[in-house]
Design an enzyme around this catalytic site. Sequence first.
Site, PDB file in Angstrom:
ATOM      1  N   ARG A 109      48.387  82.884  20.291  1.00 28.21           N
ATOM      2  CA  ARG A 109      47.739  84.123  20.697  1.00 28.21           C
ATOM      3  C   ARG A 109      46.760  84.614  19.625  1.00 28.21           C
ATOM      4  NH1 ARG A 109      49.802  85.062  25.468  1.00 28.21           N
ATOM      5  NH2 ARG A 109      51.975  84.463  25.822  1.00 28.21           N
ATOM      6  N   ASP A 110      45.595  85.093  20.110  1.00 30.27           N
ATOM      7  CA  ASP A 110      44.603  85.656  19.188  1.00 30.27           C
ATOM      8  C   ASP A 110      45.181  86.913  18.539  1.00 30.27           C
ATOM      9  OD1 ASP A 110      41.218  85.372  19.003  1.00 30.27           O
ATOM     10  OD2 ASP A 110      42.135  87.235  18.289  1.00 30.27           O
ATOM     11  N   ILE A 111      44.942  87.073  17.255  1.00 27.53           N
ATOM     12  CA  ILE A 111      45.495  88.200  16.505  1.00 27.53           C
ATOM     13  C   ILE A 111      44.851  89.530  16.927  1.00 27.53           C
ATOM     14  CG2 ILE A 111      43.883  88.282  14.537  1.00 27.53           C
ATOM     15  CD1 ILE A 111      46.358  88.304  12.712  1.00 27.53           C
TER      16      ILE A 111
ATOM     17  N   ASN B 243      32.754  79.725  21.131  1.00 30.11           N
ATOM     18  CA  ASN B 243      31.675  80.274  20.317  1.00 30.11           C
ATOM     19  C   ASN B 243      31.286  79.210  19.295  1.00 30.11           C
ATOM     20  OD1 ASN B 243      31.809  82.757  21.646  1.00 30.11           O
ATOM     21  ND2 ASN B 243      33.378  83.532  20.240  1.00 30.11           N
TER      22      ASN B 243
ATOM     23  N   GLU C 131      33.156  82.627  14.002  1.00 28.27           N
ATOM     24  CA  GLU C 131      33.607  83.156  12.708  1.00 28.27           C
ATOM     25  C   GLU C 131      34.580  82.220  12.008  1.00 28.27           C
ATOM     26  OE1 GLU C 131      35.039  87.106  13.504  1.00 28.27           O
ATOM     27  OE2 GLU C 131      33.001  87.904  13.678  1.00 28.27           O
TER      28      GLU C 131
ATOM     29  N   HIS D 298      37.827  76.109  18.338  1.00 32.09           N
ATOM     30  CA  HIS D 298      38.865  76.749  19.138  1.00 32.09           C
ATOM     31  C   HIS D 298      38.274  77.183  20.463  1.00 32.09           C
ATOM     32  CE1 HIS D 298      36.938  79.621  16.419  1.00 32.09           C
ATOM     33  NE2 HIS D 298      37.044  80.518  17.392  1.00 32.09           N
TER      34      HIS D 298
ATOM     35  N   HIS E 187      38.577  79.852  23.361  1.00 35.48           N
ATOM     36  CA  HIS E 187      39.150  81.144  23.721  1.00 35.48           C
ATOM     37  C   HIS E 187      39.523  81.084  25.202  1.00 35.48           C
ATOM     38  CE1 HIS E 187      37.753  83.632  20.203  1.00 35.48           C
ATOM     39  NE2 HIS E 187      36.825  82.691  20.140  1.00 35.48           N
TER      40      HIS E 187
HETATM   41  P1  5GP Z   1      35.325  83.073  16.728  1.00 35.48           P
HETATM   42  O1  5GP Z   1      34.586  84.356  16.456  1.00 35.48           O
HETATM   43  O2  5GP Z   1      35.268  82.119  15.559  1.00 35.48           O
HETATM   44  O3  5GP Z   1      34.962  82.432  18.035  1.00 35.48           O
HETATM   45  O4  5GP Z   1      36.843  83.516  16.939  1.00 35.48           O
HETATM   46  C1  5GP Z   1      37.780  83.602  15.925  1.00 35.48           C
HETATM   47  C2  5GP Z   1      38.990  84.272  16.524  1.00 35.48           C
HETATM   48  O5  5GP Z   1      40.088  84.071  15.654  1.00 35.48           O
HETATM   49  C3  5GP Z   1      38.833  85.784  16.705  1.00 35.48           C
HETATM   50  O6  5GP Z   1      39.015  86.124  18.079  1.00 35.48           O
HETATM   51  C4  5GP Z   1      39.909  86.379  15.805  1.00 35.48           C
HETATM   52  O7  5GP Z   1      40.523  87.528  16.353  1.00 35.48           O
HETATM   53  C5  5GP Z   1      40.888  85.230  15.664  1.00 35.48           C
HETATM   54  N1  5GP Z   1      41.637  85.210  14.400  1.00 35.48           N
HETATM   55  C6  5GP Z   1      41.127  85.418  13.148  1.00 35.48           C
HETATM   56  N2  5GP Z   1      42.101  85.303  12.229  1.00 35.48           N
HETATM   57  C7  5GP Z   1      43.247  85.021  12.916  1.00 35.48           C
HETATM   58  C8  5GP Z   1      44.609  84.780  12.492  1.00 35.48           C
HETATM   59  O8  5GP Z   1      44.953  84.797  11.313  1.00 35.48           O
HETATM   60  N3  5GP Z   1      45.506  84.517  13.489  1.00 35.48           N
HETATM   61  C9  5GP Z   1      45.170  84.493  14.805  1.00 35.48           C
HETATM   62  N4  5GP Z   1      46.140  84.229  15.688  1.00 35.48           N
HETATM   63  N5  5GP Z   1      43.891  84.701  15.228  1.00 35.48           N
HETATM   64  C10 5GP Z   1      42.960  84.957  14.293  1.00 35.48           C
END
Ligand code: 5GP
Length: 119
Positions: free
Chosen positions: A30-32, A88, A96, A101, A103
Site C-alpha cells: 500500500r502507498d504510504i 509515472n 519521485e 512501480h 500505481h
Molecule cells: P512516484 O511519484 O515516484 O510515481 O510515486 C512514488 C510513490 O511512493 C508516492 O505515491 C509515495 O506516496 C510513495 N511512497 C514514498 N515513500 C514511501 C514509503 O516509504 N512507503 C510506501 N509504502 N510508499 C511510499
Amino acid sequence: MGSDCLFCRIVAGEIPATLVRETDTTLAFRDIDPKAPVHVLVIPKEHYADVATLAQGDPGLAADVLATSAAVAEDEGLLGDGFRLMFNTGTYGGQEVFHVHAHLLGGAPLGPMLARDLA
Ligand code: 5GP
Ligand code: ZN
C-alpha cells in the site's frame, strides 16, 4: 542498487510496508500517502529505474508486474467498477522514486486522466 533505493530496501525488509501480494519476482504494497480508497504500488523485486528500462531490459518481468497488478485489482474488488494503472516516468511524468512501480488506483471514480488539459 540496494541501500540507496527506498523500494529495494522495502524488498529487503529493511523498511516496513503493508504488503498485499508477493510473488517470486514482484511485490505489492500500500502507498504510504494514498490518493484513492485503494492505492497499491506494484514493483519488480529486481531494480529497474523506470517502466521503459524494465520493458526493454526484461519484458517477462514487466509482464509479471502487470499480472500481479491484475491479481491485486481482483483481490481488492476493483474488476467490476474499474481502476487505473499508472507508471509515472521521469521528470515530466512526475516520478519521485526511481525504482519502477505501477500505481494501482481504485475504489471510487478517479476523475479525468489529467488534472489539467495540456494539449
Ligand atoms: P512516484 O511519484 O515516484 O510515481 O510515486 C512514488 C510513490 O511512493 C508516492 O505515491 C509515495 O506516496 C510513495 N511512497 C514514498 N515513500 C514511501 C514509503 O516509504 N512507503 C510506501 N509504502 N510508499 C511510499
Ligand atoms: Zn530499487
